[in-house]
Design an enzyme around this catalytic site. Structure first.
Site, short mmCIF file in Angstrom:
data_model
loop_
_atom_site.label_atom_id
_atom_site.label_comp_id
_atom_site.label_asym_id
_atom_site.label_seq_id
_atom_site.Cartn_x
_atom_site.Cartn_y
_atom_site.Cartn_z
N GLY A 6 0.83 -1.21 0.00
CA GLY A 6 0.00 0.00 0.00
C GLY A 6 0.87 1.26 0.00
O GLY A 6 0.50 2.28 0.54
N TYR A 138 -15.50 -2.33 7.46
CA TYR A 138 -14.14 -1.86 7.74
C TYR A 138 -13.80 -2.15 9.21
O TYR A 138 -12.72 -2.67 9.51
CB TYR A 138 -14.06 -0.36 7.47
CG TYR A 138 -12.73 0.27 7.74
CD1 TYR A 138 -12.56 1.13 8.83
CD2 TYR A 138 -11.65 0.06 6.90
CE1 TYR A 138 -11.34 1.73 9.07
CE2 TYR A 138 -10.44 0.68 7.13
CZ TYR A 138 -10.28 1.52 8.22
OH TYR A 138 -9.07 2.12 8.46
C1 VAH Z 1 -11.21 6.19 7.35
N1 VAH Z 1 -9.22 7.58 7.61
O1 VAH Z 1 -11.85 7.21 7.46
C2 VAH Z 1 -9.74 6.22 7.74
C3 VAH Z 1 -9.56 5.78 9.17
C4 VAH Z 1 -10.06 6.64 11.38
C5 VAH Z 1 -10.60 6.43 10.08
O2 VAH Z 1 -9.58 4.42 9.31
O3 VAH Z 1 -11.69 5.16 6.96
#
Ligand code: VAH
Length: 313
Positions: A6, A138
């Site tokens: 990445g 996520y």
């Molecule tokens: C996101 N910047 O917004 C990333 C991060 C804390 C958030 O994982 O998905």
């Protein structure tokens, strides 16, 4: 030698340059799913799809790497739009990387996130060890990633380490598909237009950090004495907690005419609402001396001048 996956991403693009500055260009192998561009191409670079275990293994073996920093992933909003693809990349890539770290006895870093927490997690001064029931793909990937990296440490003795990153603000590479990215956009729009319309609503507090502090945290953790680490994956770290109006107030200190208004995106607002307001970073401070250089105003001053420089190029 260090291999970074990445490497063209928001963290990777700055981490590679910093690592090459410290350890030497030839010591840092940058990899990403697409061809190198810009200064990253000045040093060793390989196109690698982290979901292809053989490809990742061959590159890691070819350069006789002893450390892997695995950053390749889809961020929160992108992952929520393509949950199955997110699982494939975020977990498929991670398990490949961990297996290679086990086989080749590598030291290993991969980041978690404030996204690893959910609505039932205590939102203020979120503890290091607490309830983690994230409601996004996520977040599921990040909690699973934490548990998987800890497993490779306890079961196979792989020296895995990680941090839970807050929203990261940077000017080198635009982030792709995050939720906290509104804060990055605000600085660019402030310079370009003198105004910004935020997709995250007023009063939405999230932990944030300037990229230089994030990069230093990775290096500091990876160089820390292993005997002092009570935790591994992943340490809470934060610089400050801020909402859109706090960023605007900070920008107005340097650009008084800047204006902020809102057009809330319910999709990304729901993601942000499920995350904590601020984390307790005590364990990182006590176990490996975590510290930050940039508060909100110091970051704003640097961001505005760097973004202005970029726009004038
Ligand atoms: C996101 N910047 O917004 C990333 C991060 C804390 C958030 O994982 O998905």
């Amino acid at each position: 030698k260090i291999l970074v996956t990445g490497a063209l991403g928001q963290i990777g693009s700055e981490l590679v340059m910093k690592l090459r500055e410290i350890y030497g260009t030839d010591q840092v192998i940058a990899t990403d799913i697409r061809k190198a561009e810009g200064r990253i191409a000045e040093g060793p670079f390989e196109v690698v799809d982290v979901t292809d275990a053989d490809q990742l293994f061959d590159v890691t073996k070819k350069y006789q790497v002893d450390t892997m920093m695995h950053l390749a992933a889809l961020l929160s909003a992108k992952a929520e739009e393509n949950p199955k693809l997110a699982w494939h990349i975020n977990m498929g890539g991670l398990v490949n990387a961990l297996e290679i770290a086990r086989e080749l006895k590598l030291q290993f870093f991969t980041p978690s996130s404030i996204g690893a927490f959910g609505p039932s997690t205590p939102k203020d001064q979120t503890p290091q060890d607490t309830l983690q029931r994230p409601t996004t793909m996520y977040g599921v990937n990040k909690v699973s990633g934490e548990l998987l990296a800890d497993y490779y440490y306890t079961r196979f003795g792989v020296d895995t380490r990680g941090v839970r990153f807050p929203g990261l603000i940077s000017y080198v590479t635009l982030p792709g598909g995050g939720t906290t990215d509104y804060a990055v956009e605000m600085y660019y729009e402030a310079v370009k237009k003198g105004s910004y319309t935020s997709y995250i609503g007023k009063g939405t507090y999230m932990d944030m950090m300037y990229m230089p502090d994030a990069i230093n945290a990775i290096i500091q953790l990876m160089e820390a004495d292993a005997n002092k680490l009570q935790h591994r994956n992943a340490f809470n770290i934060s610089a400050f907690s801020a909402a859109p109006e706090d960023f605007a107030a900070s920008i107005q200190k340097y650009m008084p005419s800047f204006t902020l208004d809102y057009a809330v995106d319910p999709f990304r607002q729901a993601i942000a609402d499920s995350w904590p307001n601020n984390l307790d970073s005590t364990c990182a401070i006590e176990e490996w001396g975590f510290k930050v250089e940039y508060d909100l105003d110091k970051m704003t001053r640097d961001m505005l001048s760097k973004v202005k420089q970029k726009q004038e190029q």
